[in-house]
Scaffold this motif. Structure first.
Motif, mmCIF file in Angstrom:
data_model
loop_
_atom_site.group_PDB
_atom_site.id
_atom_site.type_symbol
_atom_site.label_atom_id
_atom_site.label_comp_id
_atom_site.label_asym_id
_atom_site.label_seq_id
_atom_site.Cartn_x
_atom_site.Cartn_y
_atom_site.Cartn_z
ATOM 1 N N ILE A 104 25.469 59.357 39.560
ATOM 2 C CA ILE A 104 27.047 58.852 40.087
ATOM 3 C C ILE A 104 28.041 58.556 38.888
ATOM 4 C CG2 ILE A 104 25.191 56.638 39.974
ATOM 5 C CD1 ILE A 104 25.575 55.067 37.707
ATOM 6 N N VAL A 105 29.112 57.974 39.526
ATOM 7 C CA VAL A 105 30.338 58.106 39.261
ATOM 8 C C VAL A 105 30.275 56.909 39.350
ATOM 9 C CG1 VAL A 105 32.810 58.529 39.642
ATOM 10 C CG2 VAL A 105 31.066 59.721 41.159
ATOM 11 N N ALA A 106 30.787 57.222 36.976
ATOM 12 C CA ALA A 106 31.448 55.614 36.495
ATOM 13 C C ALA A 106 33.133 55.696 36.055
ATOM 14 C CB ALA A 106 30.961 55.678 35.066
ATOM 15 N N SER A 124 33.350 58.907 31.212
ATOM 16 C CA SER A 124 32.677 59.850 31.552
ATOM 17 C C SER A 124 33.605 61.267 32.856
ATOM 18 C CB SER A 124 31.191 60.147 32.341
ATOM 19 O OG SER A 124 30.494 58.958 31.059
ATOM 20 N N ARG A 125 33.787 61.901 32.307
ATOM 21 C CA ARG A 125 34.416 63.479 32.889
ATOM 22 C C ARG A 125 33.505 63.919 34.550
ATOM 23 N NH1 ARG A 125 38.400 65.033 30.088
ATOM 24 N NH2 ARG A 125 38.867 64.316 27.797
ATOM 25 N N GLN A 126 32.370 63.733 34.766
ATOM 26 C CA GLN A 126 32.099 64.172 35.833
ATOM 27 C C GLN A 126 30.739 62.548 36.140
ATOM 28 O OE1 GLN A 126 30.814 67.364 34.288
ATOM 29 N NE2 GLN A 126 28.286 66.658 33.473
ATOM 30 N N ALA A 127 30.045 63.636 37.200
ATOM 31 C CA ALA A 127 28.769 62.336 37.619
ATOM 32 C C ALA A 127 27.735 63.083 37.203
ATOM 33 C CB ALA A 127 28.713 62.177 38.782
ATOM 34 N N ALA A 128 27.094 61.800 36.793
ATOM 35 C CA ALA A 128 26.261 62.042 35.586
ATOM 36 C C ALA A 128 24.630 60.603 36.015
ATOM 37 C CB ALA A 128 25.726 61.950 34.210
#
Length: 667
Positions: A28-30, A61-65
Motif C-alpha cells: 500500500i501507499v502511505a 515511506s518512499r515506495q509502496a510496501a
C-alpha cells in the motif's frame, strides 16, 4: 498501556516524537497531509508522499510496501499546522483490477514511541469499494496533541481524498504519487505471473496466529477500550461515553457515511496488536452472493463476554452507518430534484404547455428511483443486522441480557465483575423493530437520572404525573436490581432516600428481599443522615488515596461500590443537602459512590441555574421511549427504551432472593 481505538475514538498523546507503524499484508501507499486550524491542506507543499517524503516534523515511506514506519516530530511542526492526517492507498500497479480495500486484509495502524511502546492502535475495518482511506489523524487541541481513529474511505482514491481536503489540482497530485509508486514497484517488485485465466496472482503476508488460532497471546495485552466519543451507545464521560454534553469537544466527530450500497461488516475491532487474522470458521460459508451467516461471539476478545460486548458495539456502529448512508442518499435525492425543478422552471418557455409538466414528472421519477435504491440497501443491511440480533440476543450473559432472557432462570451470583451492564435498548426511526442493547462499562463513571417528568414520546396511559413517577421509580428499581445482580456478593451496596415515601410500592422488591443497606430514608432528617455519611465516605477515601494509604482505611469500612437512589428530588432537600448531592455527583464516581436520581427537572426549577451542572453530569434515561440520546458521531438521535421486567414475571424477585442469600453468607 495501549489504547485500542475504534472509528471516531481519540486518545491523548504524552510524547511528541512518535512512529506510526502500518501493517496491511499487501503493498500500500502511505502518505500524510498537514492541515490548518480548519483541517484543510493549504497546498501540495503540505503533503508528504513517496515522491516528496519529507516535511518539517514528518517523513513517510518512499515506495509502496506491506509494512511502513512513518516518523513524526510534533514539536517540529510549524505553528500553522494543527492536524496531521495519515493516508493509505492501494497502488494501481499492484493489483490486477480496480483497487479496493474490501479485497485485502484490514490495515492495522499503531502509534508508538521511539522505544517501540504502543500508545494507540487502530484496525481499519468496514472498507469495501474504497481505494484510499484517512487512517487516523494527530491533532492539536488547546495546546495538547491527540490521536483520533478516522477510517474514512474514498472510492475515488487519492484524487477524491485530496479534493475533500481542499487541495488544488487533486487529480494531478494523485497521478504523480501513483507514477512515483509505479516506478518504485518496477525497481523492487518482480512482475507478477499471469495464471491461465489471465488473472494476476497476489502475494500477501500471512498474519501471525492469534489466541483464537492456538497462537501465543500478546504479553501485557490491555482490556478493551471503548470508543471515546459522546455517543449514546457508551454513555460515560471518559469512554464511548454515551450521552450528550461530552466534556471533550474533540471527541465529537462525524465521519462521512459509507456508500449506501456497502455491505454490513460483521468483523468488529477488539484487542489486536497486529494485522488481524481471519476469524476461525464458526459457520458454514454462505452461498455466493449471499451475506455471511451471523454467529454470536464472532468479534475479537479473550473471553466470550468480551466478544459479545465488542459484537454488540459493532452492531451499533453498523446500524449508525447504514442509517447515515440512507439519510444522506435521501437528502441528495431531495436536493437533486429541487435543483432540477428550479432549472426546468427558470425557463419561461417551460411554464406553459406540457414541457414543464414533463420536466417535473422526470425529476420526481429520478427522485423516487434514488430513494428506492437507498431504501433497498437499507433494508438489506437491516435484514442482516436483524438476523445477527436474533443470534446474539439469546447468547448474552445476564449482565447484557433483557429480563425476559431465559439466562436469568439459571442465574447465579457472579464471582467477578462483568465488563458492562445493560441499561436498556436503542433504536432509530428507520429501524424501530431492531433493538441494539445499550451497554455501559463498569464500574459506572457517571450517575443516572431517571426522568419522572413528561417527555417527547408522551404515552396517554401515563397522563397522570403520579403514574409516570411510579413508572420512573420502577425503572430505577429494575436498574438497581440489575447492578446488584451483576456484582459479586458484598461488592455493591444500595442506599435509598425517599423523603415523602412515595416510592414505597416500587421499592417493595428491594425492601422485601433485604438487599438494601438499610430501610429507605424518610423525611428531611433521613436525607441529611444518608448524604452526610456518603459525603464523609467520599472525603475519607479521597484522603486515603491522595496520601498513598488506601490500605489504612478504618476496620469494618465498606469497600463495596455504593449506589444512592434519590426519589422525589427536591422534596426534603435544603440548600446544604443540594450541595452535598452535587458533590456526590461530581466526586463520588471516582471513589465508588454513584448516584441514581428519580426526578422531574421542572420541579427543581426553583433552584435556578445552580443545578444545571448536576443535570449535565448525569446520564438522562426515560421510563417511556424517547429520542433524547444524541449521537454526534454521525448525527443521529437514538430512541432509548428502558429495561423493565415483563409484567407478571417473578424473575426480579428470584434474582434478588439469590443476591440477598449470597450477601448474608458473605457478611
Amino acid at each position: 498501556m495501549t489504547a485500542e481505538l475504534v472509528r471516531g475514538q481519540n486518545h491523548p498523546l504524552s510524547q511528541v516524537r512518535l512512529e506510526i507503524r502500518i501493517s496491511a499484508g499487501t503493498p500500500i501507499v502511505a502518505s500524510a497531509t498537514l492541515g490548518d486550524e480548519n483541517g484543510k491542506a493549504r497546498g501540495v507543499e503540505w503533503v508528504a508522499h513517496p515522491g516528496a517524503p519529507t516535511l518539517p516534523g514528518l517523513e513517510v515511506s518512499r515506495q509502496a510496501a506491506a509494512d511502513h514506519r512513518l516518523a513524526v516530530d510534533l514539536a517540529a511542526m510549524p505553528e500553522a499546522v494543527h492536524r496531521v492526517s495519515v493516508l493509505l492507498a492501494l497502488p494501481t500497479a499492484a493489483v490486477g483490477g480496480p483497487p479496493r480495500f474490501g479485497a485485502v486484509a484490514a490495515p492495522f495502524v499503531a502509534v508508538t514511541g521511539l522505544d517501540g511502546s504502543e500508545v494507540a492502535s487502530y484496525t481499519i475495518t468496514g472498507l469495501d469499494a474504497e481505494s484510499a482511506v484517512v487512517a487516523l489523524e494527530l491533532y492539536r487541541r488547546q495546546g495538547a496533541w491527540k490521536v483520533r481513529a478516522v477510517g474514512q474511505g474514498y472510492s475515488g482514491g487519492l484524487a477524491e481524498l485530496f479534493a475533500d481536503q481542499g487541495l488544488p489540482e487533486a487529480h494531478h497530485l494523485a497521478g504523480g504519487i501513483h507514477d512515483a509508486v509505479a516506478r518504485g514497484l518496477a525497481r523492487s517488485v518482480p512482475a507478477p505471473q499471469r495464471t491461465a485465466d489471465g488473472d494476476r496472482t497476489r502475494q500477501t503476508a500471512a498474519p501471525a496466529p492469534g489466541p483464537d488460532q492456538a497462537g501465543p497471546a500478546p504479553q501485557g495485552a490491555p482490556g478493551p477500550v471503548p470508543p471515546h466519543s459522546s455517543s449514546p451507545y457508551h454513555p460515560q464521560g471518559a469512554q464511548p461515553g454515551y450521552p450528550t454534553g461530552s466534556s471533550d469537544p474533540s471527541a465529537v466527530t462525524q465521519p462521512s457515511a459509507p456508500a449506501a450500497g456497502g455491505p454490513v461488516n460483521y468483523t468488529h475491532p477488539g484487542r489486536q496488536t497486529a494485522a488481524p487474522p481471519p476469524p476461525p470458521p464458526t459457520a458454514p460459508p454462505a452461498p455466493p452472493g449471499q451475506p455471511a451467516q451471523p454467529v454470536a461471539g464472532d468479534a475479537t476478545g479473550w473471553s466470550m463476554d468480551e466478544r459479545l460486548y465488542n459484537q454488540v458495539w459493532g452492531m451499533f456502529e453498523d446500524l449508525a452507518r447504514t442509517t447515515a448512508a440512507y439519510r444522506s442518499a435521501v437528502d441528495f435525492a431531495d436536493s437533486r430534484m429541487e435543483k432540477e425543478l428550479d432549472q426546468a422552471l427558470s425557463d419561461p418557455r417551460n411554464r406553459i404547455g406540457g414541457s414543464g409538466d414533463a420536466a417535473r414528472e422526470a425529476a420526481r421519477t429520478k427522485h423516487a428511483d434514488l430513494v428506492d435504491q437507498a431504501r433497498a440497501a437499507l433494508d438489506r443491511d437491516l435484514a442482516q443486522l436483524t438476523a445477527e440480533a436474533e443470534v446474539v440476543e439469546p447468547a448474552l450473559p445476564p449482565a447484557y441480557a433483557r429480563w425476559d432472557n431465559p439466562v436469568w432462570h439459571a442465574y447465579r451470583v457472579p464471582m467477578e465483575i462483568p465488563m458492562a451492564v445493560r441499561l436498556g435498548d436503542l433504536y432509530l426511526p428507520e429501524s424501530e423493530l431492531l433493538r441494539i442493547p445499550m451497554l455501559v462499562r463498569l464500574p459506572l463513571e457517571r450517575g443516572l437520572w431517571i426522568d419522572s417528568g413528561s417527555s417527547g414520546s408522551f404515552d396517554e396511559s401515563y397522563a397522570d404525573a403520579h403514574a409516570l413517577g411510579h413508572l420512573a421509580m420502577t425503572t430505577a428499581v429494575a436498574l438497581a436490581a440489575r447492578l446488584l445482580a451483576v456484582y459479586p456478593a458484598g461488592e455493591f451496596t444500595v442506599h435509598v432516600v425517599d423523603p415523602a415515601g412515595s416510592g414505597a410500592q416500587a421499592l417493595a422488591p428491594l425492601v422485601r428481599s433485604g438487599v438494601l443497606a438499610g430501610p429507605p430514608a424518610l423525611g428531611a432528617a433521613g436525607v441529611t443522615d444518608v448524604l452526610t455519611r456518603l459525603t464523609q465516605r467520599v472525603d475519607l477515601v479521597q484522603m486515603a488515596l491522595r496520601g498513598g494509604a488506601a490500605d489504612s482505611l478504618p476496620p469494618g469500612f465498606d469497600t463495596a461500590q455504593q449506589l444512592l437512589i434519590v426519589n422525589d428530588f427536591p422534596h426534603g432537600f435544603d440548600d446544604r443537602a443540594v450541595n452535598q448531592l452535587r458533590y456526590l455527583a461530581d466526586e463520588g464516581p471516582a471513589v465508588g459512590v454513584h448516584l441514581m436520581m428519580v426526578a422531574d427537572r421542572e420541579e427543581a426549577s426553583a433552584y435556578g441555574p445552580l443545578l444545571d451542572p448536576l443535570w449535565r453530569s448525569l446520564l438522562r434515561l426515560t421510563p417511556l421511549p424517547d429520542d433524547h440520546l444524541a449521537d454526534p458521531w454521525v448525527g443521529h438521535a437514538w430512541t432509548y427504551e428502558s429495561a423493565l421486567v415483563p409484567p407478571g414475571s417473578q424473575v426480579l424477585q428470584q434474582v434478588l432472593t439469590l443476591v440477598a442469600a449470597a450477601r448474608t453468607k458473605y457478611t
